[in-house]
Design a protein around this motif. Structure first.
Motif, PDB file in Angstrom:
ATOM      1  N   UNK A 148      55.283  14.123   8.281  1.00 48.66           N
ATOM      2  CA  UNK A 148      55.663  13.926   9.675  1.00 48.66           C
ATOM      3  C   UNK A 148      55.855  15.274  10.372  1.00 48.66           C
ATOM      4  N   UNK A 149      56.372  16.240   9.618  1.00 47.17           N
ATOM      5  CA  UNK A 149      56.618  17.579  10.153  1.00 47.17           C
ATOM      6  C   UNK A 149      56.477  18.573   9.016  1.00 47.17           C
ATOM      7  N   UNK A 150      56.204  19.817   9.360  1.00 50.38           N
ATOM      8  CA  UNK A 150      56.074  20.849   8.337  1.00 50.38           C
ATOM      9  C   UNK A 150      56.612  22.169   8.858  1.00 50.38           C
ATOM     10  N   UNK A 151      57.030  23.014   7.924  1.00 48.88           N
ATOM     11  CA  UNK A 151      57.523  24.356   8.251  1.00 48.88           C
ATOM     12  C   UNK A 151      56.931  25.323   7.241  1.00 48.88           C
ATOM     13  N   UNK A 188      66.530  31.365   4.894  1.00 48.04           N
ATOM     14  CA  UNK A 188      67.455  31.773   5.952  1.00 48.04           C
ATOM     15  C   UNK A 188      67.460  30.769   7.099  1.00 48.04           C
ATOM     16  N   UNK A 189      66.311  30.168   7.398  1.00 50.27           N
ATOM     17  CA  UNK A 189      66.264  29.140   8.445  1.00 50.27           C
ATOM     18  C   UNK A 189      67.004  27.881   8.000  1.00 50.27           C
ATOM     19  N   UNK A 190      66.850  27.493   6.733  1.00 50.46           N
ATOM     20  CA  UNK A 190      67.547  26.305   6.239  1.00 50.46           C
ATOM     21  C   UNK A 190      69.061  26.475   6.338  1.00 50.46           C
ATOM     22  N   UNK A 191      69.544  27.687   6.100  1.00 56.13           N
ATOM     23  CA  UNK A 191      70.982  27.947   6.186  1.00 56.13           C
ATOM     24  C   UNK A 191      71.435  28.304   7.604  1.00 56.13           C
ATOM     25  N   UNK A 192      70.523  28.244   8.568  1.00 52.79           N
ATOM     26  CA  UNK A 192      70.890  28.533   9.946  1.00 52.79           C
ATOM     27  C   UNK A 192      71.127  30.000  10.234  1.00 52.79           C
ATOM     28  N   UNK A 193      70.607  30.878   9.381  1.00 53.45           N
ATOM     29  CA  UNK A 193      70.807  32.317   9.603  1.00 53.45           C
ATOM     30  C   UNK A 193      69.769  32.903  10.556  1.00 53.45           C
ATOM     31  N   UNK A 194      68.621  32.290  10.657  1.00 55.82           N
ATOM     32  CA  UNK A 194      67.614  32.675  11.647  1.00 55.82           C
ATOM     33  C   UNK A 194      67.149  31.398  12.334  1.00 55.82           C
ATOM     34  N   UNK A 195      66.592  31.496  13.547  1.00 54.31           N
ATOM     35  CA  UNK A 195      66.178  30.283  14.263  1.00 54.31           C
ATOM     36  C   UNK A 195      65.059  29.545  13.533  1.00 54.31           C
ATOM     37  N   UNK A 196      65.083  28.224  13.618  1.00 54.26           N
ATOM     38  CA  UNK A 196      64.009  27.427  13.035  1.00 54.26           C
ATOM     39  C   UNK A 196      62.661  27.824  13.610  1.00 54.26           C
ATOM     40  N   UNK A 197      62.656  28.220  14.883  1.00 53.09           N
ATOM     41  CA  UNK A 197      61.401  28.605  15.524  1.00 53.09           C
ATOM     42  C   UNK A 197      60.846  29.914  14.981  1.00 53.09           C
ATOM     43  N   UNK A 198      61.581  30.585  14.095  1.00 55.72           N
ATOM     44  CA  UNK A 198      61.026  31.753  13.413  1.00 55.72           C
ATOM     45  C   UNK A 198      59.915  31.347  12.445  1.00 55.72           C
ATOM     46  N   UNK A 199      59.896  30.060  12.076  1.00 53.21           N
ATOM     47  CA  UNK A 199      58.898  29.543  11.150  1.00 53.21           C
ATOM     48  C   UNK A 199      57.698  29.003  11.919  1.00 53.21           C
ATOM     49  N   UNK A 200      56.593  28.825  11.204  1.00 57.44           N
ATOM     50  CA  UNK A 200      55.425  28.160  11.770  1.00 57.44           C
ATOM     51  C   UNK A 200      55.631  26.656  11.588  1.00 57.44           C
TER      52      UNK A 200
END
Length: 256
Positions: free
Chosen positions: A214-217, A226-238
Motif C-alpha cells: 500500500x505504501x513504501x519507504x 532515524x525516521x522510524x524513531x522520529x529523529x528526521x522527517x519521514x519526507x527525508x525518505x523516498x
C-alpha cells in the motif's frame, strides 16, 4: 557484516554504542546544552535517563523469569561530568554483566508482550542496543557532532523497530494494508496490517505481481531507522504509494 546479529554481537555493540554515547557527552560544551531531538531535555537529563534505564533493566534481568514488572532504578546520578560519565559506564557494565549471566534464551519480563519480539534476554539485549544507538545519536546532535548510526546497527535497528513497535495482536482499525521498507544496503521488510493485528518480516524475494504494498519507504538504513524513531522527517525518505498509511501508522498506538 553479519546478516543477523547474534547475542555476542548484541553485547559487543551495546558496549560500543555506550562508549560512543560517552564520547559525545565528553565533547559537548556543557551538560546543560539542549537535546534538539528530545524536546525539553538537556544533555544531563539524557545521560541520567540512559544510566537509570540500564540499571533498571540490569535489575529486571537479575530478578529472573518470574519478575512481573521493570525494576525501579536508583536515582543516584552525580552532577559533575567526569563522575557522571563514570556512573554511566558502570551502568552499562551492570547491564552487560546481567545479560551475560542470564544468557540469551532465559525468559525476562518486558513491556512488548503482544509484539513479535520474544520475552527473552536476547530480546531485551536487542532492545537495549537500539535504545542506546538512538540516544547516542541524540547526544551527538546535542554536542554538535552527529554521525550516522553504523550500518550494522541501523539495519538491525529497522527490523527490531518493526518487530517490537509495529507488531501486535491488537486489530488494525483501518482497511487492511501493507507497508514496505527498503534499505539501500539491500535489505527489505514488510509490515502487514489487518483485523488480526500487525506482523512484520524481512522480505527476501520481490513481491509477486498483484502483491504490491500500500505504501513504501526507501533510504539508507541510517535514514530509515532515524525516521522510524522520529529523529528526521519521514519526507527525508523516498516514499511511494499511500502517504496516508504512514500517517495512520504514526497515529496508531495499540496497547502493548
Amino acid at each position: 557484516m553479519h546478516d543477523t546479529l547474534d547475542f555476542p554481537d548484541l553485547l559487543r555493540l551495546i558496549d560500543r554504542r555506550g562508549a560512543a554515547f560517552r564520547a559525545a557527552v565528553a565533547a559537548a560544551p556543557s551538560l546543560d546544552v539542549p537535546v534538539p531531538t528530545c524536546p525539553e531535555w538537556t544533555l544531563a537529563d539524557l545521560v541520567r535517563h540512559l544510566g537509570e534505564g540500564r540499571r533498571a533493566w540490569a535489575a529486571t534481568i537479575a530478578a529472573g523469569p518470574d519478575a512481573t514488572a521493570k525494576a525501579a532504578p536508583p536515582k543516584t546520578a552525580p552532577q559533575e561530568r567526569e563522575a557522571l560519565l563514570d556512573w554511566l559506564a558502570a551502568a552499562t557494565r551492570e547491564l552487560l554483566d546481567a545479560l551475560r549471566e542470564a544468557g540469551p534464551d532465559r525468559r525476562c519480563w518486558a513491556w512488548w508482550g503482544k509484539s513479535q519480539t520474544p520475552l527473552t534476554c536476547a530480546g531485551v539485549a536487542r532492545r537495549q542496543l537500539h535504545e542506546m544507538a538512538v540516544h547516542t545519536y541524540d547526544a551527538q546532535v546535542a554536542a554538535g557532532v552527529p554521525e550516522p548510526v553504523p550500518a550494522e546497527v541501523a539495519l538491525d535497528g529497522v527490523e527490531e523497530f518493526l518487530l517490537t513497535f509495529c507488531t501486535t495482536t491488537v486489530a488494525w482499525p483501518h482497511e487492511p494494508a501493507a507497508a514496505d521498507y527498503h534499505a539501500t544496503e539491500g535489505r527489505s521488510w514488510r509490515n502487514w496490517l489487518s483485523a488480526d493485528g500487525s506482523r512484520a518480516a524481512r522480505v527476501i524475494a520481490p513481491p509477486a505481481e498483484g502483491d504490491a504494498a500500500t505504501a513504501s519507504a526507501r533510504g539508507t538504513a541510517n535514514e530509515l531507522v532515524l525516521a522510524l524513531y522520529g529523529r528526521i522527517p519521514l519526507d527525508s525518505l523516498e516514499l511511494g504509494g499511500s502517504r496516508r498509511l504512514f500517517d495512520q501508522l504514526i497515529d496508531w498506538d495499540p496497547e502493548q
